[in-house]
Structures are given as structure tokens and as C-alpha cells.
Design a protein around this motif. Structure first.
Motif, PDB file in Angstrom:
ATOM      1  N   PRO A   1       0.823  -1.110  -0.269  1.00 48.33           N
ATOM      2  CA  PRO A   1      -0.380  -0.401  -0.091  1.00 48.33           C
ATOM      3  C   PRO A   1       1.031   0.994  -0.138  1.00 48.33           C
ATOM      4  O   PRO A   1       1.492   1.126   0.658  1.00 48.33           O
ATOM      5  CB  PRO A   1      -1.165  -0.221   1.751  1.00 48.33           C
ATOM      6  N   PHE A   2       0.776   1.828  -0.400  1.00 46.81           N
ATOM      7  CA  PHE A   2       1.228   3.772  -0.814  1.00 46.81           C
ATOM      8  C   PHE A   2       2.594   3.688  -1.946  1.00 46.81           C
ATOM      9  O   PHE A   2       2.788   4.825  -2.069  1.00 46.81           O
ATOM     10  CB  PHE A   2       1.500   4.267   0.314  1.00 46.81           C
ATOM     11  N   PHE A   3       3.177   2.371  -1.780  1.00 43.97           N
ATOM     12  CA  PHE A   3       4.288   2.726  -1.782  1.00 43.97           C
ATOM     13  C   PHE A   3       4.622   1.878  -3.412  1.00 43.97           C
ATOM     14  O   PHE A   3       5.084   2.211  -4.605  1.00 43.97           O
ATOM     15  CB  PHE A   3       5.382   1.301  -1.320  1.00 43.97           C
ATOM     16  N   SER A   4       3.496   0.908  -3.386  1.00 41.04           N
ATOM     17  CA  SER A   4       3.573   0.634  -5.296  1.00 41.04           C
ATOM     18  C   SER A   4       3.358   0.687  -6.693  1.00 41.04           C
ATOM     19  O   SER A   4       1.901   1.764  -5.876  1.00 41.04           O
ATOM     20  CB  SER A   4       3.210  -0.831  -5.090  1.00 41.04           C
ATOM     21  N   TYR A   5       4.303   1.317  -7.417  1.00 41.79           N
ATOM     22  CA  TYR A   5       3.637   1.484  -8.480  1.00 41.79           C
ATOM     23  C   TYR A   5       2.237   1.216  -8.544  1.00 41.79           C
ATOM     24  O   TYR A   5       1.935   0.235  -8.975  1.00 41.79           O
ATOM     25  CB  TYR A   5       4.637   1.684  -9.409  1.00 41.79           C
ATOM     26  N   GLY A   6       1.557   2.029  -9.638  1.00 41.78           N
ATOM     27  CA  GLY A   6       0.279   1.941  -9.599  1.00 41.78           C
ATOM     28  C   GLY A   6      -0.941   2.826  -9.225  1.00 41.78           C
ATOM     29  O   GLY A   6      -1.453   3.464  -8.084  1.00 41.78           O
ATOM     30  N   GLY A   7      -1.433   3.511  -9.907  1.00 50.19           N
ATOM     31  CA  GLY A   7      -2.569   4.432  -9.253  1.00 50.19           C
ATOM     32  C   GLY A   7      -4.014   3.891  -9.198  1.00 50.19           C
ATOM     33  O   GLY A   7      -4.549   4.502  -7.967  1.00 50.19           O
ATOM     34  N   SER A   8      -4.631   2.845  -9.466  1.00 50.71           N
ATOM     35  CA  SER A   8      -5.507   1.790  -9.190  1.00 50.71           C
ATOM     36  C   SER A   8      -5.154   1.667  -7.778  1.00 50.71           C
ATOM     37  O   SER A   8      -6.291   2.251  -6.567  1.00 50.71           O
ATOM     38  CB  SER A   8      -5.431   0.467  -9.350  1.00 50.71           C
ATOM     39  N   SER A   9      -4.282   1.138  -6.793  1.00 52.46           N
ATOM     40  CA  SER A   9      -3.892   0.480  -5.991  1.00 52.46           C
ATOM     41  C   SER A   9      -3.976   1.615  -4.373  1.00 52.46           C
ATOM     42  O   SER A   9      -4.315   1.850  -3.894  1.00 52.46           O
ATOM     43  CB  SER A   9      -2.767   0.183  -5.585  1.00 52.46           C
ATOM     44  N   LEU A  10      -3.460   3.116  -5.147  1.00 52.68           N
ATOM     45  CA  LEU A  10      -2.667   4.537  -4.339  1.00 52.68           C
ATOM     46  C   LEU A  10      -4.680   4.437  -3.850  1.00 52.68           C
ATOM     47  O   LEU A  10      -4.849   5.256  -3.196  1.00 52.68           O
ATOM     48  CB  LEU A  10      -2.060   4.855  -5.346  1.00 52.68           C
ATOM     49  N   TRP A  11      -5.049   5.066  -4.842  1.00 50.21           N
ATOM     50  CA  TRP A  11      -6.349   5.692  -4.968  1.00 50.21           C
ATOM     51  C   TRP A  11      -7.303   4.986  -4.444  1.00 50.21           C
ATOM     52  O   TRP A  11      -8.261   5.273  -3.339  1.00 50.21           O
ATOM     53  CB  TRP A  11      -7.289   6.049  -6.402  1.00 50.21           C
ATOM     54  N   GLY A  12      -7.236   3.221  -4.666  1.00 50.23           N
ATOM     55  CA  GLY A  12      -7.876   2.686  -3.469  1.00 50.23           C
ATOM     56  C   GLY A  12      -7.345   2.500  -1.922  1.00 50.23           C
ATOM     57  O   GLY A  12      -8.627   2.736  -1.023  1.00 50.23           O
ATOM     58  N   PHE A  13      -6.430   2.412  -1.901  1.00 48.99           N
ATOM     59  CA  PHE A  13      -6.092   2.608  -0.528  1.00 48.99           C
ATOM     60  C   PHE A  13      -6.786   4.149   0.851  1.00 48.99           C
ATOM     61  O   PHE A  13      -6.742   4.240   1.510  1.00 48.99           O
ATOM     62  CB  PHE A  13      -4.657   2.317  -0.130  1.00 48.99           C
ATOM     63  N   THR A  14      -6.356   5.516  -0.499  1.00 48.00           N
ATOM     64  CA  THR A  14      -6.472   6.825  -0.299  1.00 48.00           C
ATOM     65  C   THR A  14      -8.065   6.512  -0.118  1.00 48.00           C
ATOM     66  O   THR A  14      -8.282   7.341   1.233  1.00 48.00           O
ATOM     67  CB  THR A  14      -6.275   7.876  -1.204  1.00 48.00           C
ATOM     68  N   VAL A  15      -9.119   6.262  -0.762  1.00 48.04           N
ATOM     69  CA  VAL A  15     -10.530   6.373  -0.541  1.00 48.04           C
ATOM     70  C   VAL A  15     -10.967   5.514   0.879  1.00 48.04           C
ATOM     71  O   VAL A  15     -11.574   5.786   1.387  1.00 48.04           O
ATOM     72  CB  VAL A  15     -11.011   5.667  -1.620  1.00 48.04           C
ATOM     73  N   LEU A  16     -10.019   4.288   1.274  1.00 48.67           N
ATOM     74  CA  LEU A  16     -10.369   3.889   1.658  1.00 48.67           C
ATOM     75  C   LEU A  16      -9.906   4.337   3.543  1.00 48.67           C
ATOM     76  O   LEU A  16     -10.562   4.490   4.441  1.00 48.67           O
ATOM     77  CB  LEU A  16      -8.957   2.471   1.614  1.00 48.67           C
ATOM     78  N   LEU A  17      -8.941   4.897   3.238  1.00 44.62           N
ATOM     79  CA  LEU A  17      -8.480   5.735   4.593  1.00 44.62           C
ATOM     80  C   LEU A  17      -8.698   6.901   4.402  1.00 44.62           C
ATOM     81  O   LEU A  17      -9.420   7.082   5.965  1.00 44.62           O
ATOM     82  CB  LEU A  17      -6.797   6.133   4.281  1.00 44.62           C
ATOM     83  N   PHE A  18      -8.976   7.384   3.693  1.00 45.19           N
ATOM     84  CA  PHE A  18      -9.817   8.901   3.942  1.00 45.19           C
ATOM     85  C   PHE A  18     -11.471   9.189   4.140  1.00 45.19           C
ATOM     86  O   PHE A  18     -12.146   9.684   4.623  1.00 45.19           O
ATOM     87  CB  PHE A  18      -9.726  10.326   3.465  1.00 45.19           C
TER      88      PHE A  18
END
Lengths: 490, 618
Positions: free
Chosen positions: A458-475
Motif C-alpha cells: 500500500p502507498f508504495f507500489s507503483y500504480g494509480g488504482s492501488s494508491l487511489w483505492g487505499f486513499t479512498v479507504l483511508l480518507f
């Protein structure tokens, strides 16, 4: 207008800044790692952002906007639209199966022009919302009705099935982590225990087959010991029958002494499997006796666990050799250290270990990692991004990264527990569970402790989907948490 | 909202779980990153391709600056087994002109060899021809994991002096153990100056560190070559050898077994050093080396055996000057002392034969006529005189021996070539062991007086004696290297060594040797316009016909060359030793052979003592 603005300021006053700080640290750390991982010796210009880090920075920018917007949305919106969101994502997942192109055997990417999106990443927050909504029902309790279990499992199971259909086993397995949520909400600890115990039996049985104790493979011998230990523990802690636990432990110790004495002093080699099974069977019979005599029906648990475990153990080798596909067997064997296959199945893990192992205490320095720069580690900017940290920042950097994640998870757990409503608590627990699973599996596979399951860090790996997925989850969690005090005003 | 406090406690289970996992992972990281260096090595092996830069080996010139040995590039096919990906084996074999069987065999051999590793470059095929190299270079991209390593081979301008020059070969495991400089695949000197001056000739290998990616593609130089070590070329050698003289002497020795050593007396520099039969040094270059080396090794005439410094021969009459010197030094005789010789030395039922000449006679005529009787009587008087200063035969013998050792006999002279033999000069203990203490006397061992019996000397030692006489009492350790580029010779090749004999005695012996040329046994050695001194030798030996030997130096008063010729089983010293020795001296001093001596040259060039000796050698 007036009321909205006060509402907004109060949100930014009550939002959990610790999580936001951790989020920023991890995202920035991720951006730096991706820059390092895709840095090219030939184009050694620190300002020339290549495709990967350039894109990632744009995505990070977008996720900041996304997070900010999510904080502005009223908390009640999430509660109200939890099911619609869930079903919308489920439909999206179905559509994806139908229209997604085949990318390395996986049908999980929606390609829109130059952009591609992995809907599975958004299934996480949708499922969390739906589960939270289910548990926030009036007087809802997991144990009050059998159908409640079915509902919860259905909500979790639907995305699993759909994602499995996309051939994204790793992403599907993530949802299994929601077992933590069910556990927190009242599911018997025995289920969790059985789950872990099954994994342990599997690993021990498969791994230790070469040496033998009492003519029995060491693995199976150890499993018998674990089963006997578990019987005592279950008798004591789950069945609350300390007397039975004491008798059981006395029996096992006595049997152990007699068996050892026979083997070591008299020199009689007892048939291993029969002896161990016999000792366990006697213990099971004793439990039956206690159930009848002391009217302690809960002592049925040790019998079930012991019986099921023995059956599981006996079936493990069969299942492993017959049911699993060869590449899956190899992956498991490699991660258990049974097979060393540095050029084929073990290549990724072996090169990842070399990358991390060569980092030493303080690492080779930013942009100085040879393993990652020279592309020895495959998927080094996505699933294996932790290698770059390990190689360039060393033991210090990788430990700090793990500790940052640990603090984040513990913080999320703390936030979960301070929620006044089951909705907030269940949602936050979902967030924590996803993070735990991703952290354990991703870093575990990179350092060679877990089989290779392709899920991002999470947050580290390259890729928009993963980053946005976790951002949405967290926020969304932050937004729900920010209004925890508002609850009293209602 | 009612809180379920019992369930709330379960947060600790979840928290403990993730804390436990984090601890396990950190411990694992500790084990990977801090506890084990192997990953660091693996990463370096992955990323850095260390290529050896072979420096050019020092060139070898003769004393006149003529290039004798130089370098030629050769190309080895290297492979890094780990990087090899499936390739068209047939194409590869065709390109290299090898069969599939050779290819497979080479792979098997390579795996079996010590130090085999899949991570480091392994030599697959050595020394490609230029055409094969060209063809392979073009196609190399098709064979990932293979690359070409350039290295240095030797090439020779002359096909002579193989025994002095030596050659180079791939190092073996013992070489690597002996000298940590060497790595698998390196070349080191074998035999000759290539071996004894290997340290100077080889220079220093360099290292080029290249960065290599996962596909084995070279990405560039590590830190822009900052960590590279440049190779340092080896030092050139200037030999004392005169390559033309060497060639001439070798041609005279064709079809003969033996040695010729010529020394410049004033410097100890070896002008030519022939061991016959010899071989063409070019046959030990390149891939055919192994096969040819085995052939040479199995040759019954042992061409690899450098007779000039490894063979220990009975010196025969060439030993007589040493006897004269010792007797004079010890005061046993003076220049007037005469001993009788009636066709030999006859004493106590013992007879050592001699040939016709006036009798009795003093030292110089004895040297002139090579009288056996004179030197036997001399030795008898030295050893057997009970009232002498020595007290016992053994003491007298030890004194005798000490003088010989000071002249360079019995021990290695210290020439700058490998495998020198020490010859043999017995001591009193040696005879005590054979005959028992006090059970031997001069007559027991009388043949040593005329260079027979137990006495053994190398042609180099005999030539060195001649040089000492030419210098009238000193010599410089013979050596074949005159100059080393950028450094000086070892001091032992510059310092004079003085035997324990006074200069005036050498003068007398030199005069005796002059007389041998003017009116004695080696009249054939006489050269027009040059005063030559000489001494023949005809050594009996257990192998058959006598060995023919000659020592000589010239000119008498300003010696430029001292020579020893030794031809095995060729008969009298005067038949082969004298002609060859005098021709070599004439060639060196005059540059050409005078017309009246051409017949001698022709005879030597065409004669064959190997068949005429009738001896089955060795």
C-alpha cells in the motif's frame, strides 16, 4: 454558507492528523522508491522523471485532491449510499470480467484510452462500507441470528468470487483478511484459531518430511505434539475445564516419558504413527468420558479439533500433491525453503533476497542499488518495491518502513475502537484488516517468508488504482472518524 | 449504544498479531541484511562483470638489440554459465569449427575443472585463430553468456634459443597456490627466462569493472571507470645472448647431442647457450602447445632437457686446469716440478693410461699434451703425503674440494635460468662412506685427477672455469639477461667472485692452455690473427663412446669469449669439441669463418654423431 464553513473547519480540527502524517510519509516514501526503482543509469539526470515516477507523481497529486474531497463529503452520505456503492462496484467487477483485455492471464484491468484502472482495488472500500452498513443495523449482532453470518459472508464472498473470476487470486485473497472484522464482532476465536492452526499443520507437514522421529516424518510427529498441546489449551481456555486440561497434560507427559524411556533405555522402537495416534485417541476418549460424567459439553471442542486436525494432516500431502497445480506447489515449496530453484520459480524471490540482503545496515544509498537499477528484481516498482528500500536504505530504512506501517495499523485500530457507532468501527476494522494482509503478504513474499502472491505494498507500489483505492479507504475512515463527536449532538 | 467490553478486548489479539508479524519480519530483515554477507557477494556478482585486462608481456631482445620474442594477440572464448541462454549449438560449433562432440566434451571438462563457478567467466575455448575470431565476433550477439577475451601469446623472430627463452603456458592449480597473483586462465612463464624473469615480464593485470543488467547486457562502466585498475605492461628484457651466434652454434650442433656455452669473461654474460638437440620455440605457441609439449617430453633425446645447465657430465681433461691451479696454490708443485709419465700413471698396481709425449714433464707441457700421469702424481702427492700440513688424506681432500667449490664446481653457479644442476664434487665423507674411514687414499680415487670418476660438472660450470682462467682469477656469475627495463640486474650478476687461487697460477694455466693450441692437443683451434687458448677433454662414460669436450678462450691477452663445448659420445675432444668451439669463437670474434677453416665448418654442419656413436641414448 455560514454553517457549512464552520462544519468544514471543525472537520479539519477533528480529523486525525497522525494518520494523515503517516499517509503522507508513506506516499512520499513510495514516490521516492519508485523514482529509485525506475532510475536508469544511462539517463542519470535527477530531474528527468521517466514514465513511472512521472505518472506516479501525477497520481499522488490526484489522490491528495481525492482525499481532500472525501473529507468534505458528509459522513452520512457514506452510510446512506453504502449498499448502492457496493452494488455499483460489484456491477463494475462483473463488467470488467466481460470486457477486460487479457493482460498476462488476468482480466482485471479496465482500459480507457491511455489509462487503465483495476476495479478490484475499489472493491475493498465498497465491501468495507457494505459490511459496516450491515453491522450498523438496529441491534445487529453476529451471533444473534445464523442468517447474519450468511449475510456477512455473502458481502465478503461476492467480490472474492468476482475477482477470482478475473484470475486475480492475490487480490481476492485480500478479502479473507476481513475474518479479523468478524472476529472482532463476535465470531468465535476458534475459527481464527483453526485457520491459523491449519496453516501451521500444513507448513509443518509439507516442510519436514525428510527426517524422522519414531519412524514418523518429523513434520507429522510435530503436528501430533501440536494437536496434543492444542487439546490441553482448548480444554483450558475454550471449554473452561481446567481439571480436564490438567488430566490431559498429565496423560501426555506420562505417555511422553514412557515412550521416550522405551525407545532410549529399553530400545523398543514403537510404531510411530500408531503410538502417537493412540495417545491422542486415549485423550479424546477421556474427553468423551468427562462430557458424560461432568456434563461439560464444551469438552467436545478438543475432540473436534484433534479429530479434524489429524484428518487434515493426513490429507495435506494428498491435497498438496494432487489438488495444487505444479507451479503453485513450487511456489509454496520455494517459500518454505524446501526447494531451491533460483533460476525459475525462485528467481524473483532469490533476486529480491539478494537485493535486500546486500543492503546491509544503512543500504547502498539512494539511487545506488545495483540489483534494482540493473533490473535483476522483476516487478521492482510494483509488487517488489520493498526491494528498493531494502537495498538502498538498508536495514534502517526497511525497519522504519515496517514500523511506519505498524504505527498506521495500530492507529487505525485505535480509531476503530473509539468509534461511537458499529458503522465506524466495522469500517475502520476493515481498513486495518486490509492493511495487515497487504503488509504481511507483500513484505513476507519479498523477504521469502510467504509464497509469492501478487499484491501491492500500500502507498508504495507503483500504480494509480492501488494508491487511489487505499486513499479512498483511508480518507473515508478519516471522515467518519472526524465526525465521531458530532454523534453526541444528535 | 451499548459497548461489548468482552469483544473489545479482541482488539488486543488483532494488535498482537500484527506486532508479532512485524517483529518476525524485522528479525528476518536482520538475518538477511546484517547477519549474512552472501547476499552482498551475490549482488556484486550479479551486477559487476570484472573483466581482466591482460597487460602486454615484456619483449625480449638479444645483446645487439635485435627483437627475439614479441607478443601477438589471441582470443579466448569465455562463457559465464549462469548467463548462457538456449542458443543454436550447431551454428556455434560451425562458427568455431568444432564438432558437436568436442563442444559437449569441452562443457563436461569445464564443469569438472577446479574453480568452476556458474557466476564467473570460464574459459570455453582458448586461442582462436584470427578467422574464427572474426566470424564469432559477428555472431556473438546470438550466443548470450559468451564473450571474447583478448590475451597475449608469444611469437618468435628466430627459431632458436628455445632452451634459454622458454615459453608461456596456462597456470595450473599449483601455480595459483604458489603465487596469489595468478588466477585461473592466466599465463605464466615456463622454462628459460620466461620462467625465471616471469615477475618482470608479466607486468600487472588490470581490472575493468563493468555494470551488467539482468539480461547480461553491459550497461556501462562502474563509476565511470573510477574503480578500474589499468594493466601495467611487463618489462622488456635485453639478453646477453647474441642470437646470431646462438643460431650458428645450434647449426654446428645439429645431429649431435651435447651443449655449447660461451661466456664473455669480463662480464659473465652468456653469449650463447646451446643444448642439442633443441626445438623450435614456435611449436609451443597456442593451441597445439599441449600436444607438442607432450611430444617433446616423450622424445628419447630429451630436447626439453637443457644440457647446458642441467646435464652433469664427467668433465674429463677439461678438469686438468683446476688440478694445476690447486697443486700450484697448495705448493705441491711449482712450475719446475716434473712428474714422470711412461704411457700413463703407474703406481701400486694401478695404471692410468696416457699417450705418447716426452717424460718427465712440468705443468705447462702437461697441460699442453693433456698428460694424465702428471695430474695423477700431483693428486697423489697432495693426498698421500703423511707429513704434509693436512695431517690426513681426508683433510687434504677437503682442501682440494674447497678450492674446486670456490671455482664454481659442486654447487649451483646461480645462473638466472631455472633448473640448474649442481654437478657433483665428492667430499671426504662421501668416500668414508664407500670405503670406510682411512681406508681410501689417492690411488683409490685417482681418476678424479683427470676429471673422471665421481666428478660431474655442467657445461656451464666448465665454461665458467674457462672464463675464470681467461680473467686470470675471477669470474662473474654467468647470466643470460643483460638489462631489465626500468630496473637493474641483481647484484650477484655484477659482482666479481674470486676463487681461492692466486692470479699468477691462472697466468701459468692460461699459458699451458695457449701451448695446447700452438703445439698440443687442440691445434685445430688455432685461428688466424687470434691467439686462442684451449684444452681438450675426452671423457670416458658408461654410455658408450667417449664424450668429446673442449674449453677455450680468446684472445689470449684480451679474452672476449670463453667457451665450453661438450658433445656426447663423439670421441676425442679434438674431433668435435675443438672444431665447434673454435668455429664459434671465430664467428664471434671475426664475424665470419676464414676460408682455410671452411672445411671444418662444413664437416661440423654435416656430421652426425648420434648415429655414429652407436649408442642407444637414455
Amino acid at each position: 454558507m455560514e454553517s457549512r464553513s464552520t462544519d468544514r473547519t471543525s472537520i479539519f480540527r477533528s480529523v486525525d492528523w497522525v494518520v494523515i502524517l503517516l499517509y503522507l510519509l508513506l506516499v512520499i516514501g513510495g514516490a521516492i522508491s519508485i523514482y529509485a526503482a525506475s532510475y536508469d543509469f544511462d539517463n542519470a539526470n535527477i530531474f528527468s522523471f521517466d514514465e513511472f515516477s512521472g505518472k506516479q507523481i501525477r497520481w499522488i497529486g490526484f489522490s491528495f485532491v481525492l482525499g481532500f474531497v472525501l473529507l468534505l463529503i458528509d459522513k452520512r452520505m457514506y452510510e446512506t449510499y453504502a449498499y448502492p456503492i457496493y452494488f455499483a462496484v460489484v456491477v463494475l467487477l462483473m463488467v470488467t470480467i466481460a470486457i477486460a483485455p487479457n493482460i498476462k492471464g488476468s482480466h482485471s484491468w479496465l482500459v480507457m484510452g491511455s489509462m487503465s484502472l483495476q476495479p478490484a482495488e475499489f472493491g475493498k472500500f465498497a465491501t468495507a462500507l457494505a459490511l459496516a452498513k450491515l453491522f450498523s443495523g438496529y441491534n445487529f449482532s453476529l451471533n444473534s441470528k445464523k442468517t447474519n453470518y450468511i449475510k456477512a459472508i455473502a458481502i465478503i464472498g461476492l467480490p472474492i468470487v468476482l475477482i477470482l473470476a478475473q484470475n486475480e487470486t492475490g487480490s481476492a485473497l485480500v478479502y479473507l483478511s476481513l475474518m479479523f472484522v468478524l472476529y472482532r464482532e463476535g465470531m468465535s476465536g476458534l475459527v481464527l484459531f483453526a485457520f491459523v492452526f491449519a496453516i501451521v499443520i500444513f507448513v509443518v507437514t509439507v516442510k519436514y518430511t525428510t527426517s524422522a522421529v519414531l519412524g514418523l516424518p518429523t513434520g507429522e510427529f510435530v503436528v501430533f505434539l501440536l494437536i496434543d498441546l492444542a487439546m490441553v489449551a482448548i480444554a483450558a481456555f475454550f471449554s473452561k475445564s481446567f481439571f480436564a486440561a490438567r488430566v490431559l497434560s498429565l496423560w501426555f507427559i506420562l505417555a511422553g516419558i514412557v515412550i521416550t524411556a522405551l525407545a532410549e533405555i529399553v530400545g523398543i522402537e514403537l510404531p510411530g504413527f500408531a503410538t502417537m495416534a493412540g495417545v491422542t485417541a486415549v485423550a479424546m476418549l477421556y474427553c468423551v468420558y468427562e462430557i458424560i460424567k461432568s456434563h461439560c459439553p464444551r469438552l467436545i471442542m478438543p475432540i473436534i479439533v484433534a479429530g479434524a486436525s489429524m484428518a487434515f494432516m493426513l490429507s495435506v500431502n494428498y491435497v498438496f500433491n494432487k489438488a495444487l497445480q505444479p507451479h503453485q506447489q513450487t511456489r509454496i515449496k520455494v517459500s518454505l525453503g524446501i526447494e531451491d530453484d533460483p533460476l525459475k520459480a525462485g528467481y524473483n524471490v532469490n533476486q529480491a533476497k539478494i537485493a535486500i540482503g546486500s543492503g546491509g545496515l544503512s543500504g547502498k544509498g539512494f539511487l545506488n542499488g545495483t540489483q534494482t537499477k540493473l533490473k535483476y528484481v522483476p516487478e521492482q516498482h510494483t509488487d517488489f518495491i520493498f526491494c528498493t528500500i531494502g537495498e538502498e536504505e538498508g536495514f534502517i530504512g526497511s525497519t522504519i518502513t515496517i514500523i511506519l506501517f505498524l504505527i498506521l495499523i495500530l492507529r487505525v485500530l485505535a480509531i476503530a475502537e473509539r468509534q461511537p457507532t458499529p458503522f465506524g468501527r466495522v469500517y475502520s476494522y476493515c481498513v486495518a484488516s486490509y492493511l495487515i494482509f497487504h503488509l504481511c503478504i507483500n513484505i513476507g513474499m519479498v523477504i521469502g517468508l510467504c509464497p509469492v502472491i501478487g499484491i501491492p505494498l500500500p502507498f508504495f507500489s507503483y500504480g494509480g488504482s492501488s494508491l487511489w483505492g487505499f486513499t479512498v479507504l483511508l480518507f473515508i475512515m478519516l471522515r467518519i472518524d472526524a465526525s465521531r463527536k458530532e454523534f453526541r449532538n444528535y | 449504544m451499548r459497548k461489548d467490553y468482552k469483544l473489545e478486548k479482541r482488539k488486543y489479539v488483532v494488535a498482537s498479531f500484527i506486532i508479532l508479524i512485524s517483529i518476525i519480519y524485522i528479525v528476518r530483515l536482520y538475518a538477511l541484511q546484517l547477519d549474512d554477507d552472501k547476499y552482498k557477494d551475490s549482488a556484486d556478482n550479479n551486477a559487476f562483470l570484472k573483466k581482466t585486462v591482460y597487460p602486454s608481456r615484456g619483449l625480449i631482445y638479444d645483446r645487439n638489440g635485435e627483437l627475439i620474442v614479441y607478443n601477438q594477440p589471441a582470443y579466448d572464448v569465455m562463457m559465464i554459465p549462469r548467463d548462457v541462454q538456449p542458443f543454436d549449438t550447431l551454428d556455434f560449433c560451425n562458427t568455431l569449427n568444432i564438432t558437436r562432440e568436442q563442444f559437449d566434451k569441452r562443457l563436461v571438462d569445464m564443469r569438472k575443472s577446479t574453480g568452476y563457478s556458474t557466476y564467473t567467466p570460464q574459459t570455453f575455448i582458448t586461442q582462436l585463430s584470427a578467422q574464427d575470431y572474426g566470424r564469432l565476433q559477428e555472431k556473438l550477439y546470438r550466443f548470450p553468456g559468451f564473450f571474447i577475451q583478448k590475451r597475449i601469446l608469444r611469437q618468435y623472430n628466430h627459431k632458436s634459443a628455445a632452451n634459454v627463452l622458454g615459453n608461456i603456458r596456462e597456470v595450473n592449480p599449483n601455480d595459483i597456490k604458489r603465487d596469489p597473483y595468478y588466477e585461473r586462465g592466466d599465463y605464466c612463464g615456463d622454462l628459460g627466462v620466461e620462467k625465471s624473469y616471469d615477475h618482470h615480464l608479466r607486468g600487472f593485470k588490470g581490472k575493468e569493472i563493468l555494470i551488467r543488467d539482468a539480461h547480461g547486457r553491459i550497461q556501462g562502466r562502474y563509476r565511470d571507470g573510477e574503480e578500474d585498475i589499468p594493466g601495467i605492461a611487463g618489462r622488456n628484457l635485453k639478453l646477453s645472448l647474441d642470437i646470431n651466434l646462438q643460431q650458428y652454434a645450434e647449426s654446428l650442433m645439429v645431429n649431435k647431442i651435447g651443449a655449447v656455452v660461451a661466456i664473455e669473461p669480463s662480464t659473465g654474460e652468456i653469449l650463447c647457450m646451446v643444448s642439442s638437440p633443441t626445438y623450435d620455440p614456435t611449436i609451443l605457441i597456442g593451441r597445439q602447445r599441449g600436444e607438442n609439449y607432450a611430444k617433446l617430453n616423450n622424445d628419447k633425446y630429451k630436447p626439453l632437457f637443457d644440457r647446458a645447465l642441467m646435464a652433469a657430465y664427467p668433465p674429463g681433461s677439461t678438469f686438468k686446469p683446476t688440478q694445476g691451479l690447486i697443486l700450484l696454490q697448495e705448493g705441491i708443485i711449482n712450475l719446475q716440478t716434473t712428474y714422470p709419465c711412461y704411457h700413463g700413471y703407474i703406481n701400486g698396481g694401478l695404471k692410468v693410461g696416457c699417450h705418447g709425449h716426452p717424460s718427465p714433464l712440468p705443468l705447462k707441457p702437461a697441460l699442453q699434451t693433456s698428460c694424465n700421469g702428471y695430474f695423477c702424481w700431483g693428486l697423489k702427492n697432495m693426498l698421500d703425503n703423511r707429513r704434509s700440513k693436512y695431517g690426513s688424506v681426508a683433510n687434504a681432500f677437503e682442501t682440494w674440494k674447497k678450492h674446486l667449490v670456490s671455482m664454481g664446481y659442486g654447487y649451483k653457479l646461480g645462473v638466472d635460468l631455472p633448473s640448474e644442476s649442481r654437478g657433483f664434487i665428492p667430499n671426504a665423507q662421501f668416500y668414508n662412506k664407500i670405503y670406510g674411514e682411512n681406508h681410501w687414499s689417492a690411488n683409490t680415487i685417482i681418476s678424479i685427477a683427470i676429471g673422471q670418476g665421481e666428478i660431474l660438472a655442467t657445461p656451464l660450470q666448465i665454461a665458467n672455469l674457462c672464463a675464470t682462467v681467461a680473467n686470470r682469477g675471477w669470474f662473474i656469475t654467468p647470466h643470460v639477461v643483460k638489462e631489465i627495463q626500468d630496473t637493474v640486474l641483481e647484484s650477484q650478476y655484477l659482482e666479481k667472485r674470486f676463487p681461492t687461487i692466486d692470479r699468477e697460477h691462472y697466468e701459468s694455466v692460461a699459458e699451458g692452455m695457449r701451448m695446447a693450441v700452438t703445439g698440443g692437443t687442440c691445434r685445430l683451434a688455432a685461428l688466424p690473427d687470434i691467439e686462442v687458448c684451449g684444452k681438450t677433454g675426452t671423457a670416458q662414460n658408461p654410455h658408450g663412446k667417449d664424450h668429446s669436450a673442449f674449453i677455450g678462450f680468446a684472445p689470449y691477452h684480451d679474452p672476449q669469449i670463453a667457451i665450453c663445448v661438450y658433445v656426447e659420445n663423439a670421441g676425442f675432444g679434438a674431433t668435435y669439441g675443438v672444431p665447434i668451439g673454435s668455429l664459434v669463437m671465430e664467428k664471434y670474434l671475426k664475424g665470419q669463418i676464414s676460408p682455410q677453416r671452411k672445411y671444418l665448418e662444413d664437416r661440423m654442419l654435416t656430421s652426425n654423431t648420434i648415429i655414429s656413436s652407436g649408442v642407444k641414448k637414455h
